[in-house]
Enzyme design. Structure first.
Site, PDB file in Angstrom:
ATOM      1  N   ARG A  52       0.853  -1.195   0.000  1.00 27.11           N
ATOM      2  CA  ARG A  52       0.000   0.000   0.000  1.00 27.11           C
ATOM      3  C   ARG A  52       0.876   1.228   0.000  1.00 27.11           C
ATOM      4  NH1 ARG A  52      -4.538   2.556  -0.002  1.00 27.11           N
ATOM      5  NH2 ARG A  52      -4.834   4.441   1.238  1.00 27.11           N
ATOM      6  N   SER A  55      -0.348   7.847   1.765  1.00 28.87           N
ATOM      7  CA  SER A  55       0.131   9.215   1.938  1.00 28.87           C
ATOM      8  C   SER A  55      -0.203   9.717   3.340  1.00 28.87           C
ATOM      9  CB  SER A  55      -0.493  10.141   0.886  1.00 28.87           C
ATOM     10  OG  SER A  55      -0.069   9.755  -0.400  1.00 28.87           O
ATOM     11  N   GLU A  56       0.781  10.327   3.955  1.00 32.01           N
ATOM     12  CA  GLU A  56       0.629  10.855   5.307  1.00 32.01           C
ATOM     13  C   GLU A  56      -0.617  11.731   5.428  1.00 32.01           C
ATOM     14  OE1 GLU A  56       3.639  13.132   8.313  1.00 32.01           O
ATOM     15  OE2 GLU A  56       3.481  13.934   6.283  1.00 32.01           O
ATOM     16  N   GLN A  73      -8.263   3.427   6.592  1.00 26.56           N
ATOM     17  CA  GLN A  73      -7.523   2.742   5.535  1.00 26.56           C
ATOM     18  C   GLN A  73      -6.152   2.296   6.028  1.00 26.56           C
ATOM     19  OE1 GLN A  73      -7.491   5.305   2.022  1.00 26.56           O
ATOM     20  NE2 GLN A  73      -8.994   3.954   1.086  1.00 26.56           N
ATOM     21  N   GLU A  94       1.366  14.953   2.474  1.00 28.65           N
ATOM     22  CA  GLU A  94       0.140  15.415   3.141  1.00 28.65           C
ATOM     23  C   GLU A  94      -0.774  16.158   2.169  1.00 28.65           C
ATOM     24  OE1 GLU A  94      -2.296  15.696   6.320  1.00 28.65           O
ATOM     25  OE2 GLU A  94      -0.215  15.260   6.851  1.00 28.65           O
ATOM     26  N   ARG A  96      -2.698  15.166  -0.404  1.00 30.44           N
ATOM     27  CA  ARG A  96      -2.460  14.849  -1.820  1.00 30.44           C
ATOM     28  C   ARG A  96      -1.349  15.711  -2.394  1.00 30.44           C
ATOM     29  NH1 ARG A  96      -8.148  14.873  -1.958  1.00 30.44           N
ATOM     30  NH2 ARG A  96      -8.177  16.701  -3.289  1.00 30.44           N
ATOM     31  N   ASP A 128      -4.475  16.486  -7.675  1.00 30.21           N
ATOM     32  CA  ASP A 128      -3.627  15.548  -6.929  1.00 30.21           C
ATOM     33  C   ASP A 128      -2.197  15.789  -7.385  1.00 30.21           C
ATOM     34  OD1 ASP A 128      -2.315  13.385  -5.754  1.00 30.21           O
ATOM     35  OD2 ASP A 128      -3.988  12.015  -6.086  1.00 30.21           O
ATOM     36  N   ARG A 130       0.561  14.396  -6.097  1.00 28.77           N
ATOM     37  CA  ARG A 130       1.484  13.357  -5.645  1.00 28.77           C
ATOM     38  C   ARG A 130       2.241  12.722  -6.808  1.00 28.77           C
ATOM     39  NH1 ARG A 130      -2.649   9.984  -2.009  1.00 28.77           N
ATOM     40  NH2 ARG A 130      -3.984  10.587  -3.774  1.00 28.77           N
ATOM     41  N   LYS A 156      -2.357   5.459  -8.742  1.00 30.00           N
ATOM     42  CA  LYS A 156      -1.209   4.812  -8.099  1.00 30.00           C
ATOM     43  C   LYS A 156      -0.683   3.661  -8.946  1.00 30.00           C
ATOM     44  CE  LYS A 156      -2.423   6.050  -3.345  1.00 30.00           C
ATOM     45  NZ  LYS A 156      -2.766   5.547  -1.987  1.00 30.00           N
TER      46      LYS A 156
END
Length: 202
Positions: A52, A55-56, A73, A94, A96, A128, A130, A156
């Site tokens: 997995r 994200s923090e 989650q 943090e 996204r 997003d 990330r 992802k």
């Protein structure tokens, strides 16, 4: 990217669930951030480890915020990965990728009627932001070329594949809906095609 440190840490969640993780740190990751890999369960016996990318989320993971599903989650992922063997990559992204303060600014806009993506855009951010390059580097350092990915977020798996990681299977997380977060979850389905099966409102 070389592994920097490995240390075993006992974990206990508020509901009493306990396990232990080998926490792995790295040097030379592409974004220079202090991401962590938690090795859970019997990784050596996993043909394709369950992974997995988490994200923090300080508000959800630490303080139990009900505005998102991040805390549940995280809890679910730790138990499922422990059962099969694999890694939870805890990524310092943090909100996204927009940061904690900007995420809280976005919360304020959501209180005025915007959804989470509209609020990000109003603040000048993308839906997003990330980037999972560091995650792919972490997996390479751990010797992992193929994964079963635990996620509802198609971006992802798409990014990992583009970065050369074989995603053998995508396994959805549970649906952790509540009256406080259902609009947030609906926005994730509508804007970024998250595979979340939300029952119609009664």
């Amino acid at each position: 990217m070389p592994v920097r440190t490995r240390v075993t840490v006992p974990l206990e969640f508020p509901d009493g669930y306990r396990t232990s993780a080998e926490v792995v740190t790295f040097t030379g990751l592409s974004d220079g951030k202090e991401h962590l890999a938690l090795a859970l369960g019997d990784v050596a016996k996993a043909e394709s480890p369950l992974v997995r990318l988490h994200s923090e989320c300080m508000t959800g993971d630490v303080f139990g915020s009900q505005r998102c599903d991040c805390g549940p989650q995280l809890r679910e992922a730790v138990e499922r990965i422990t059962e099969t063997g694999g890694y939870l990559l805890y990524l310092r992204q943090e909100g996204r990728g927009i940061g904690l303060y900007a995420k809280l600014d976005a919360y304020a806009l959501q209180d005025l009627g915007m959804d989470t993506y509209e609020a990000n855009r109003a603040l000048g951010h993308g839906d997003d932001e990330r980037d999972y390059t560091a995650a792919a580097q972490m997996l390479e350092a751990l010797g992992v070329a193929s994964v079963d990915l635990l996620t509802n977020n198609p971006d992802k798996s798409r990014q990992l594949r583009d970065l050369g990681v074989e995603v053998r299977a995508v396994r959805p997380t549970g649906v952790h809906a509540s009256p406080a977060n259902v609009r947030y979850l609906q926005a994730k389905v509508a804007h970024t095609q998250h595979t979340i099966d939300l029952a119609p409102a009664s």
